[in-house]
Design a protein around this motif. Structure first.
Motif, PDB file in Angstrom:
ATOM      1  N   MET A   3      31.167   5.337   2.926  1.00 45.73           N
ATOM      2  CA  MET A   3      30.140   4.765   3.762  1.00 45.73           C
ATOM      3  C   MET A   3      30.376   4.465   5.015  1.00 45.73           C
ATOM      4  N   GLU A   4      31.780   4.178   5.160  1.00 46.29           N
ATOM      5  CA  GLU A   4      32.296   4.020   6.678  1.00 46.29           C
ATOM      6  C   GLU A   4      32.395   5.266   7.438  1.00 46.29           C
ATOM      7  N   ARG A  15      24.867  10.257   5.357  1.00 47.72           N
ATOM      8  CA  ARG A  15      24.676   8.840   4.872  1.00 47.72           C
ATOM      9  C   ARG A  15      23.410   8.609   4.221  1.00 47.72           C
ATOM     10  N   ASP A  27      27.417  -1.069   1.731  1.00 49.65           N
ATOM     11  CA  ASP A  27      27.955  -1.598   2.966  1.00 49.65           C
ATOM     12  C   ASP A  27      29.024  -2.752   2.459  1.00 49.65           C
ATOM     13  N   SER A  52      32.459  -4.721   2.136  1.00 43.93           N
ATOM     14  CA  SER A  52      33.614  -4.697   2.649  1.00 43.93           C
ATOM     15  C   SER A  52      34.803  -4.611   1.637  1.00 43.93           C
TER      16      SER A  52
END
Lengths: 346, 346
Positions: free
Chosen positions: B261-262, B269, B173, B175
């Motif tokens: 992953m978003e 997932r 995760d 960004s």
């Protein structure tokens, strides 16, 4: 011939004193920022584990013996110790070594990719302190020191390449001359020749040192390497901080194995060749024990000690040619005493 | 928004022309001496296999656009291409990569210990040409270039450490900000920012460049990295010179995996997490194919293309702020055209 000259206490005293100063300079220099966990903390790991800081001490003592204040030598001392630690990280990966300074090697603790990043970064970073030489030493001397620094990093890689080549091709009939050429590049250049020479440059204010100073450092460096090869077999594990006998597992060529190949014949010789031709993980304990026995049978350790002593004698002769002319000082006696101190290590 | 600006032919023309000059400078610089077999021949191996010399070309074009003759930029161009090749050798070991420039990677051909020695030596050697800047640029500019050079080598290692940390802890995760921070350090700093900035320093005769020049180079560098991540999946094997899909096997974090992953939920997932948590050698062809399908299902490639285009647009805006003020020249048009050239690579 054994040189039974007792090393004067000034050697240990200054080694400790300059080691403390060098260590302070190193930790002042190392970056205190992210990413810590997989980079900067680990760059500090081997230096934090200890080590005698012999190379910085030689550099500082040589600078002072040649007339410079200690502060002028700290940047160069920082370079040489950081390069040394970088080479330890890298060598440990290449050799599959298990212990360093009495703890698991960096790649065993953090994996090869992280350790490799740490070692390579450290070797580049090691050059940065040398930029600080411009202030105290002026641009010409600073540039000369920088050129010598890159040169020894390169020589060390050349020595490593020669040694890796011997292992890959299982070359065992190496002459003492080949061995000395490899040791000059891999060990002496950065461990004794650079620190002594750089100190003389810093103290003398010229862009190079008297060739006799460099020869003295070379002779001391050879004795140092031979003693290290002996200690790898006979040393005290806690003091030595590495696996005893690790060199045999790693297939390292030393004066001891050169002697063994000169003496062993028939099945013994074939055993030695087969042993050195195997990768580390296929060597059994019984085979290592047999190789160890053969080294004893052919007096390889006393042979190596004799050669080391001869280098010490040659070094002392060389000392009398140029370094003896330096004005009397504890630092001068440190440089002289180094030649015997180096073979008294246990 | 897709930028359909056609890249002017001057980009390819100068890329070729400066690439030839840089290549000549590199091979003039590389040591021609022993030990060749396990060191110097192998240091020349990746450069000899080709490569576009994009980094030297940017450096030379920037220097010329800022008013310097090509000769003043060759030392710095040599540095940046050698550092790049050193990082390729080192990355290939760390990632267990199989191909580089359409041949087996160095560690696959010569073993890890030899390749490691080559990579580390090359990265230190890369700094040596920078000493030649003292003559044409003077000591202050030469020193500034040296400091920037060591800085980008260090930033690249920091980016590598961030990426290795994500893999080791299986962090998925991430960004877009984290990704850009990593890419800035690992790729942009030495691939586009340093060459453009160094060229401006060499041409301008000051110790630093206009910050807008550096921002332009950063934006172009991000687009370059995103395009490279896309090509790793969609590229033509012969042109790309590496295993297609290698990034997935190596567990590399890219804009594509961030997007995945978003979007992925539930079992998808969990599959992605398990896939990235596995070492390379345990990933089956079927699993790689499934991951590839998921990337397509969630339009990760078009998403990455869109972001790359946005960076190109931002770069073109940034170009108008400082670089536009340079006098008209083919080199200025090269620098401008780079922003679209970079996403037209196939």
């Amino acid at each position: 011939v054994e040189y039974r000259v007792r090393t004067p206490p000034v050697v240990r005293r200054l080694m400790d004193e300059y080691g403390v100063r060098a260590r302070e300079a190193i930790f002042r220099f190392l970056p205190d920022r992210e990413p810590r966990r997989y980079l900067y903390d680990l760059i500090a790991e081997y230096p934090r584990r200890g080590g005698r800081c012999m190379r910085p001490a030689i550099c500082i003592a040589s600078a002072r013996a040649h007339g410079a204040p200690i502060e002028h030598a700290l940047a160069t001392a920082t370079f040489v110790e950081l390069l040394h630690n970088a080479l330890l990280v890298i060598d440990d990966i290449q050799d599959g070594s298990e212990e360093r300074r009495s703890k698991p090697t960096l790649h065993r603790e953090h994996g090869m990719p992280v350790a490799l990043n740490v070692g390579c970064t450290m070797s580049i970073l090691s050059l940065v302190p040398l930029l600080d030489n411009v202030g105290p030493c002026g641009p010409h001397v600073a540039l000369a020191l920088f050129e010598r620094a890159v040169e020894v990093a390169q020589l060390s890689a050349e020595g490593q390449a020669l040694e890796l080549g011997w292992r890959l091709e299982n070359v065992l009939d190496i002459s003492v001359g080949d061995y000395l050429d490899m040791v000059l590049r891999k060990t002496c250049a950065y461990s004794t020749m650079f620190p002594m020479r750089a100190g003389a440059i810093i103290g003398g204010g010229h862009t190079d040192a008297d060739p006799s100073v460099i020869r003295y450092a070379f002779l001391v460096g050879v004795a140092f390497q031979i003693q290290d090869d002996i200690l790898n077999l006979t040393g005290d594990h806690a003091r030595y901080g590495k696996e005893i006998g690790g060199d045999l597992l790693e297939g390292k060529r030393t004066l001891l194995t050169i002697r063994l190949m000169e003496r062993a014949r028939g099945p013994e010789r074939r055993f030695v060749e087969a042993f050195f031709g195997k990768p580390r993980e296929l060597k059994t304990d019984a085979e290592v024990a047999r190789l160890r026995e053969l080294l004893d049978r052919y007096d390889c350790i006393p042979y190596a000690r004799t050669i080391a002593n001869q280098f010490v004698g040659a070094a002392q002769h060389e000392f009398s040619r140029a370094l003896e002319r330096l004005p009397p000082s504890p630092d001068k006696e440190f440089l002289r005493g180094l030649s015997t101190w180096i073979i008294e290590q246990t």
